[in-house]
Design a protein around this motif. Structure first.
Motif, PDB file in Angstrom:
ATOM      1  N   GLY A  29      -1.135  -8.045   7.850  1.00 54.81           N
ATOM      2  CA  GLY A  29      -0.377  -8.834   6.647  1.00 54.81           C
ATOM      3  C   GLY A  29      -0.008  -7.909   5.704  1.00 54.81           C
ATOM      4  O   GLY A  29      -0.181  -6.630   5.739  1.00 54.81           O
ATOM      5  N   PHE A  30       0.770  -8.382   4.772  1.00 55.39           N
ATOM      6  CA  PHE A  30       1.065  -7.489   3.379  1.00 55.39           C
ATOM      7  C   PHE A  30       0.318  -8.447   2.285  1.00 55.39           C
ATOM      8  O   PHE A  30       0.489  -9.523   2.061  1.00 55.39           O
ATOM      9  CB  PHE A  30       2.588  -8.076   3.315  1.00 55.39           C
ATOM     10  CG  PHE A  30       3.157  -7.188   2.417  1.00 55.39           C
ATOM     11  CD1 PHE A  30       4.033  -5.910   2.442  1.00 55.39           C
ATOM     12  CD2 PHE A  30       3.216  -7.422   0.866  1.00 55.39           C
ATOM     13  CE1 PHE A  30       4.343  -5.088   1.653  1.00 55.39           C
ATOM     14  CE2 PHE A  30       3.796  -6.509  -0.097  1.00 55.39           C
ATOM     15  CZ  PHE A  30       4.655  -5.383   0.218  1.00 55.39           C
ATOM     16  N   ASP A  31      -0.575  -7.579   1.600  1.00 56.38           N
ATOM     17  CA  ASP A  31      -1.492  -7.986   0.625  1.00 56.38           C
ATOM     18  C   ASP A  31      -2.558  -9.015   1.234  1.00 56.38           C
ATOM     19  O   ASP A  31      -2.578 -10.232   0.734  1.00 56.38           O
ATOM     20  CB  ASP A  31      -0.760  -8.634  -0.448  1.00 56.38           C
ATOM     21  CG  ASP A  31      -1.485  -8.649  -1.885  1.00 56.38           C
ATOM     22  OD1 ASP A  31      -2.903  -8.409  -1.742  1.00 56.38           O
ATOM     23  OD2 ASP A  31      -0.840  -9.147  -2.961  1.00 56.38           O
ATOM     24  N   LEU A  32      -3.487  -8.403   2.155  1.00 58.26           N
ATOM     25  CA  LEU A  32      -4.572  -9.373   2.475  1.00 58.26           C
ATOM     26  C   LEU A  32      -5.512  -9.796   1.478  1.00 58.26           C
ATOM     27  O   LEU A  32      -6.198 -10.965   1.651  1.00 58.26           O
ATOM     28  CB  LEU A  32      -5.240  -8.413   3.464  1.00 58.26           C
ATOM     29  CG  LEU A  32      -4.547  -8.071   4.705  1.00 58.26           C
ATOM     30  CD1 LEU A  32      -5.371  -7.357   5.885  1.00 58.26           C
ATOM     31  CD2 LEU A  32      -3.837  -9.333   5.318  1.00 58.26           C
ATOM     32  N   LYS A  33      -5.659  -9.206   0.496  1.00 60.94           N
ATOM     33  CA  LYS A  33      -6.505  -9.830  -0.606  1.00 60.94           C
ATOM     34  C   LYS A  33      -6.041 -11.073  -1.062  1.00 60.94           C
ATOM     35  O   LYS A  33      -6.787 -12.053  -1.241  1.00 60.94           O
ATOM     36  CB  LYS A  33      -6.737  -8.739  -1.924  1.00 60.94           C
ATOM     37  CG  LYS A  33      -7.471  -9.247  -3.140  1.00 60.94           C
ATOM     38  CD  LYS A  33      -7.969  -8.314  -3.969  1.00 60.94           C
ATOM     39  CE  LYS A  33      -6.608  -7.827  -4.729  1.00 60.94           C
ATOM     40  NZ  LYS A  33      -5.955  -8.755  -5.380  1.00 60.94           N
TER      41      LYS A  33
ATOM     42  N   ASP B 270      -3.630  -4.003   6.387  1.00 63.35           N
ATOM     43  CA  ASP B 270      -2.658  -4.206   5.331  1.00 63.35           C
ATOM     44  C   ASP B 270      -1.355  -3.247   5.159  1.00 63.35           C
ATOM     45  O   ASP B 270      -1.664  -2.365   4.767  1.00 63.35           O
ATOM     46  CB  ASP B 270      -3.593  -4.125   3.866  1.00 63.35           C
ATOM     47  CG  ASP B 270      -2.790  -4.851   2.811  1.00 63.35           C
ATOM     48  OD1 ASP B 270      -1.541  -4.750   2.765  1.00 63.35           O
ATOM     49  OD2 ASP B 270      -3.442  -5.514   2.041  1.00 63.35           O
ATOM     50  N   ILE B 271      -0.321  -3.636   5.449  1.00 62.76           N
ATOM     51  CA  ILE B 271       0.619  -2.983   5.339  1.00 62.76           C
ATOM     52  C   ILE B 271       0.887  -2.432   4.029  1.00 62.76           C
ATOM     53  O   ILE B 271       1.285  -1.200   4.048  1.00 62.76           O
ATOM     54  CB  ILE B 271       1.918  -3.979   5.979  1.00 62.76           C
ATOM     55  CG1 ILE B 271       1.851  -4.266   7.205  1.00 62.76           C
ATOM     56  CG2 ILE B 271       3.421  -2.925   5.822  1.00 62.76           C
ATOM     57  CD1 ILE B 271       1.651  -3.091   8.342  1.00 62.76           C
ATOM     58  N   GLN B 272       1.150  -3.201   2.984  1.00 65.19           N
ATOM     59  CA  GLN B 272       1.240  -2.615   1.917  1.00 65.19           C
ATOM     60  C   GLN B 272       0.282  -1.365   1.550  1.00 65.19           C
ATOM     61  O   GLN B 272       0.662  -0.643   0.634  1.00 65.19           O
ATOM     62  CB  GLN B 272       1.083  -3.864   0.808  1.00 65.19           C
ATOM     63  CG  GLN B 272       1.178  -3.407  -0.791  1.00 65.19           C
ATOM     64  CD  GLN B 272       1.073  -4.489  -1.604  1.00 65.19           C
ATOM     65  OE1 GLN B 272       2.014  -4.550  -2.679  1.00 65.19           O
ATOM     66  NE2 GLN B 272      -0.246  -5.208  -1.564  1.00 65.19           N
ATOM     67  N   LEU B 273      -1.089  -1.718   1.626  1.00 65.87           N
ATOM     68  CA  LEU B 273      -2.132  -0.798   1.512  1.00 65.87           C
ATOM     69  C   LEU B 273      -1.791   0.508   2.175  1.00 65.87           C
ATOM     70  O   LEU B 273      -2.146   1.639   1.490  1.00 65.87           O
ATOM     71  CB  LEU B 273      -3.644  -1.321   1.942  1.00 65.87           C
ATOM     72  CG  LEU B 273      -4.631  -0.528   1.134  1.00 65.87           C
ATOM     73  CD1 LEU B 273      -4.825  -0.129  -0.155  1.00 65.87           C
ATOM     74  CD2 LEU B 273      -6.128  -1.327   1.700  1.00 65.87           C
ATOM     75  N   GLY B 274      -1.612   0.317   3.322  1.00 67.55           N
ATOM     76  CA  GLY B 274      -1.196   1.795   4.151  1.00 67.55           C
ATOM     77  C   GLY B 274       0.097   2.512   3.478  1.00 67.55           C
ATOM     78  O   GLY B 274       0.001   3.517   3.564  1.00 67.55           O
ATOM     79  N   ALA B 275       0.963   1.695   3.342  1.00 66.15           N
ATOM     80  CA  ALA B 275       2.320   2.136   2.637  1.00 66.15           C
ATOM     81  C   ALA B 275       2.050   2.870   1.250  1.00 66.15           C
ATOM     82  O   ALA B 275       2.453   4.056   0.916  1.00 66.15           O
ATOM     83  CB  ALA B 275       3.388   1.266   2.533  1.00 66.15           C
TER      84      ALA B 275
ATOM     85  N   LEU C  94       8.890  -5.103   1.383  1.00 68.33           N
ATOM     86  CA  LEU C  94       8.870  -5.155   2.755  1.00 68.33           C
ATOM     87  C   LEU C  94      10.280  -4.778   3.243  1.00 68.33           C
ATOM     88  O   LEU C  94      10.107  -4.145   4.360  1.00 68.33           O
ATOM     89  CB  LEU C  94       8.556  -6.658   3.209  1.00 68.33           C
ATOM     90  CG  LEU C  94       8.159  -6.769   4.696  1.00 68.33           C
ATOM     91  CD1 LEU C  94       7.184  -5.721   5.365  1.00 68.33           C
ATOM     92  CD2 LEU C  94       7.824  -8.221   4.849  1.00 68.33           C
ATOM     93  N   ASP C  95      11.471  -5.139   2.952  1.00 56.50           N
ATOM     94  CA  ASP C  95      12.635  -4.879   3.410  1.00 56.50           C
ATOM     95  C   ASP C  95      12.802  -3.191   3.569  1.00 56.50           C
ATOM     96  O   ASP C  95      13.200  -2.932   4.557  1.00 56.50           O
ATOM     97  CB  ASP C  95      13.639  -5.475   2.784  1.00 56.50           C
ATOM     98  CG  ASP C  95      13.673  -5.319   1.099  1.00 56.50           C
ATOM     99  OD1 ASP C  95      12.730  -5.115   0.564  1.00 56.50           O
ATOM    100  OD2 ASP C  95      15.010  -5.368   0.642  1.00 56.50           O
ATOM    101  N   GLU C  96      12.119  -2.685   2.474  1.00 56.27           N
ATOM    102  CA  GLU C  96      12.386  -1.061   2.248  1.00 56.27           C
ATOM    103  C   GLU C  96      11.540  -0.394   3.364  1.00 56.27           C
ATOM    104  O   GLU C  96      11.790   0.434   4.086  1.00 56.27           O
ATOM    105  CB  GLU C  96      12.039  -0.812   0.962  1.00 56.27           C
ATOM    106  CG  GLU C  96      13.014  -0.934  -0.126  1.00 56.27           C
ATOM    107  CD  GLU C  96      12.925  -0.169  -1.622  1.00 56.27           C
ATOM    108  OE1 GLU C  96      12.010   0.572  -1.460  1.00 56.27           O
ATOM    109  OE2 GLU C  96      13.413  -0.806  -2.380  1.00 56.27           O
TER     110      GLU C  96
END
Length: 868
Positions: A368-372, A391-396, A408-410
């Protein structure tokens, strides 16, 4: 029928405007990119907003023009183009070519003359012509069919004939006559010395032209002006020759070549990728690159859910996107290679129960994106998942922590080389929900490339062992919140109101009149006209009254000092005392601050709504804010566990400096010890002032501070500050070696790392601009220290949270503020929990010097006693 339009761009003007508007942008390799980015965004906006029929760009050439031949001083005093700007010229020209916009330039002629020639040709063809420029010389070209779009730093202002005359006091055709009298310091022609803009406007309105004025100079009423004109008649005529634009440049003009057409998107994409313009890349049309996603299967009730539950339960990995409103939580679950399932939770309690049961037993990896935030949403619905997540956001964020956001689009474009079909800017809930299935599917596909890059960059352990487990810790902290005493804040607000009123009356008395204390214009009147204080610096609207100015003026008068105090109290009241009560949950009676993992480039956590990291502690009034944060019950306490001088201890560890390490190993006061070394005195002879100076030097060095910054902080001469720094490095040579090594590492690798291999890229380390490069060097020095402190406290939070869950469930972790953890617990448990927390924090990461944690307990965060 509307006439067709021709837009003519002053390429050099737009280039400079973009450079100064965008600041010091660079890509990850340190290549300056600000001018190219600003030029690209301006071009795109012009085309989208104005839809020109014809478009062209004119550039200056480096060869001398006819004006240089007529006047040696012409533009001789202009500053040379900055190196980092000159480096971007070829890229801007490639950019214009990629937009398929023709470029006009010709040796011996300036871009302004080319624009004049093209404007005349466009007018002759019956077009409406717009000159996109920031040069007042071009105002002379304005006619009924020619207008100027004047570029300032932020916007473009359209000038027709009336607007030109309103601004310059003369009609467009008289602009060269005006410049001939007043001169142009930028271009290097003097005009008539002593005749400024106002006088020049008056003379041109009265006599029409410079030649007519000179022929009738004896009629000029002012003797001084008459003598100036007689003495400098030739300079006026020569300046007129410089100011008049040549509209007969020998150009080959084909309007068909200027007709607007679609850009060469392949070339634009190559430029944007090289420059790393992610948001511009996302907006490029990309044919055949958008993935095709089947529509989501809609789950409306518990019966529908059962049809998909088995399928989802058997999937080892699920992409998940979610969207929450006040009425409903909508989730999209996407198994690999199957249609996403869209679930809306809200009015059907049966579906809520069924979904909650699935969520608690699933072992699928949730991508997901922002699992918290997802966890918080689910917990509000009475569900929590037992499986794992990525967490995609955290990995990025770990891959590139300096980015301000991770849209996410970027990320899809960057890692999958695809363009999303949804509108990233959509705000309509129905439209957002319609896109959730595609988002869930791309999140699932993003997992593999982002995991691979984490491993490639040696960030896998940091993600898996620190950042990912911390998600649940932060979620629980946000859910728990901290109790705030609204009555305490109400009483405090009353005190501050009284203080503000008292200070206001003193300021009015000192000023001799009442005025709006929050109006910069009225304050400037009081300071510089009524009180006669000197103007320190000016802004766009007049003399500045900012904090730095008031601090300087406070040495000369008491009113600026009073005003600084007023501003401090007013800000404290509005930011915290008035705001905190509005943030107290009516359900829990607590404030639930958001804790953010992906904001700071150093790895530090940040907080928002409210920002508890910024509660002031240096002033007595600021510290009193902490008194509002209280234990939840009569027999409970708050416990503060604070790392002591942790960044200096980490600096000692990283540098291996023997003397700095000795101060910690022997339990010495590091600031007193440093003072004894740089002042060459015994420790017992170090006084408070000497220690304070050493403390500033200690922390300044850790942050890469140079002599100028240290001098400002200490209020001493730069030479004296440099002497302090050199004395410091003489006593602590290991620190100097460490700093030089980190800068060199950043220069050779492009990044620096922390104790746990957290990485930060320093692209500006090779910048040609000295101030940009020096800032990057300070960042390279400080990041391993500050980032390692972030690593340490995050690992400590994990271990403290684990201990509380397993052995002391009556205690709860509430806040992390800088180097401090705040917990709550029953008073009877404080000794046991406090000592264990201290042990964990001091031993969780092994340093070459001792780590110390101080413990305090109390009924509120302000009034705390040491726990030993």
């Amino acid at each position: 029928m509307a006439r067709k339009t021709l837009y003519l761009i002053d390429g050099n003007g737009l280039f400079y405007r973009a450079y100064y508007a965008m600041g010091d942008l660079s890509n990850s390799r340190g290549m300056p990119t600000g001018a190219v980015y600003g030029f690209a965004t301006s071009l795109r906006k012009l085309i989208e907003d104005r839809a020109p029929d014809y478009l062209a760009v004119a550039f200056d050439r480096p060869e001398p023009t006819f004006r240089h031949k007529q006047m040696a001083e012409y533009k001789a005093h202009r500053e040379p183009m900055p190196d980092d700007l000159a480096e971007q010229i070829p890229w801007v020209k490639d950019l214009v070519a990629a937009f398929r916009i023709p470029v006009f330039e010709l040796a011996g002629y300036e871009a302004d003359d080319i624009l004049a020639t093209l404007a005349q040709a466009g007018e002759d063809k019956g077009l409406d012509v717009y000159l996109v420029a920031r040069d007042k010389d071009l105002m002379q070209l304005v006619t009924d069919r020619v207008k100027v779009l004047y570029m300032d730093r932020k916007e473009m202002t359209e000038f027709d004939s009336k607007a030109v005359e309103a601004k310059y006091g003369v009609p467009p055709k008289a602009i060269p006559e005006l410049l001939a009298l007043m001169g142009d310091s930028t271009d290097g022609y003097a005009g008539v010395p002593g005749i400024g803009p106002k006088k020049a406007q008056q003379l041109i309105r009265e006599y029409g032209t410079v030649e007519n004025l000179l022929n009738k100079v004896d009629l000029v009423r002012s003797v001084a002006d008459k003598n100036r004109l007689k003495d400098h008649a030739e300079e006026a005529r020569q300046s007129l020759n410089m100011a008049v634009l040549d509209a007969a440049v020998p150009l080959e003009i084909e309007f068909a070549d200027m007709a607007l057409e679609e850009p060469d998107y392949e070339k634009l994409e190559a430029i944007y990728r090289e420059m790393e313009f992610r948001n511009l890349l996302v907006n490029l049309p990309r044919q055949g690159k958008t993935a095709d996603f089947p529509e989501c299967a809609q789950v409306q009730n518990a019966g529908d859910w059962e049809a998909f539950e088995k399928e989802l339960s058997q999937s080892p990995c699920l992409g998940l996107a979610f969207f929450e409103t006040e009425k409903a939580l909508t989730l999209a679950l996407a198994p690999a290679k199957k249609s996403p399932v869209l679930v809306s939770l809200g009015p059907d309690p049966g579906l809520d129960r069924k979904f909650r049961g699935f969520w608690e037993k699933t072992e699928a990896v949730i991508v997901g994106f922002d699992l918290k935030d997802l966890g918080l949403c689910l917990k509000r619905r009475g569900a929590a998942w037992a499986g794992q997540g990525f967490d995609i956001q955290l990995g990025a964020y770990l891959l590139d922590p300096s980015r301000s956001q991770y849209p996410l689009d970027e990320l899809v474009l960057e890692h999958l080389d695809e363009k999303v079909s949804w509108d990233p800017k959509a705000k309509d809930p129905a439209e957002i929900c319609a896109s959730l299935g595609e988002k869930a599917a791309v999140l699932l596909r993003l997992e593999k490339p982002i995991r691979a890059k984490l491993e490639e960059n040696n960030l896998k352990d940091l993600y898996e062992q620190v950042e990912a487990p911390l998600i649940e810790v932060l979620r629980r902290m946000e859910e728990t919140g901290i109790t705030v005493d609204a009555d305490y804040l109400k009483r405090f607000a009353g005190e501050l109101d009284a203080e503000l009123e008292k200070t206001t009356r003193r300021i009015y008395k000192m000023a001799g009149e009442e005025f709006n204390l929050n109006s910069p214009k009225q304050l400037a009147h009081i300071l510089f006209e009524v009180l006669g204080l000197p103007v320190i610096k000016r802004g766009k609207t007049g003399p500045s009254t900012d904090v730095e100015v008031l601090q300087t003026l406070s040495f000369q008068h008491d009113l600026p000092q009073l005003l600084l105090g007023y501003r401090e109290v007013a800000k404290l009241k509005s930011t915290y005392v008035d705001a905190l009560p509005r943030l107290i949950s009516p359900v829990t009676g607590r404030v639930h601050s958001s804790l953010n993992q992906t904001v700071t480039a150093t790895g530090r956590l940040s907080s928002s709504n409210p920002n508890l990291q910024n509660i002031p502690v240096r002033t007595e009034l600021g510290r009193r804010i902490r008194g509002a944060f209280v234990a939840p019950k009569r027999d409970w306490v708050l416990l503060s566990a604070d790392y002591s001088q942790i960044e200096l201890r980490i600096l000692a560890h990283l540098s291996g400096d023997k003397e700095l390490s000795r101060s910690f190993k022997e339990g010495l006061d590091v600031h007193t010890y440093t003072a004894s070394l740089i002042y060459e005195s015994k420790m017992e002879d170090v006084d408070r002032q000497m220690r304070a100076v050493a403390k500033t030097v200690n922390f300044g060095i850790a942050y890469g501070m140079k002599a100028f910054g240290l001098a400002k902080d200490l209020g001493i001469e730069v030479a004296d500050a440099e002497a302090f720094i050199q004395a410091y490095f003489k006593r602590y040579p290991g620190v100097k070696h460490y700093m030089d090594a980190e800068v060199e590492k950043a220069r050779s690798k492009g990044y620096v790392t922390t104790l746990l291999n957290r990485r930060r890229y320093i692209p500006d380390i090779k910048a040609k601009n000295p101030s940009i490069r020096q800032f990057a060097e300070r960042t390279a020095i400080n990041t391993p220290v500050q980032g390692s402190a972030a690593d340490l406290i995050k690992v400590a939070m994990l271990e403290v949270s684990r201990y509380l869950g397993e052995e002391a469930p009556e205690g709860a972790l509430l806040l992390q503020v800088h180097d401090e953890l705040v917990l709550e617990m029953p008073k009877k448990s404080a000794d046991k929990i406090g000592l264990k927390v201290k042990e964990i924090m001091e031993t969780v990461l092994k340093l070459d010097v001792p780590v110390e944690v101080s413990l305090k307990v109390g009924s509120n965060w302000l009034e705390m006693q040491a726990l030993t």
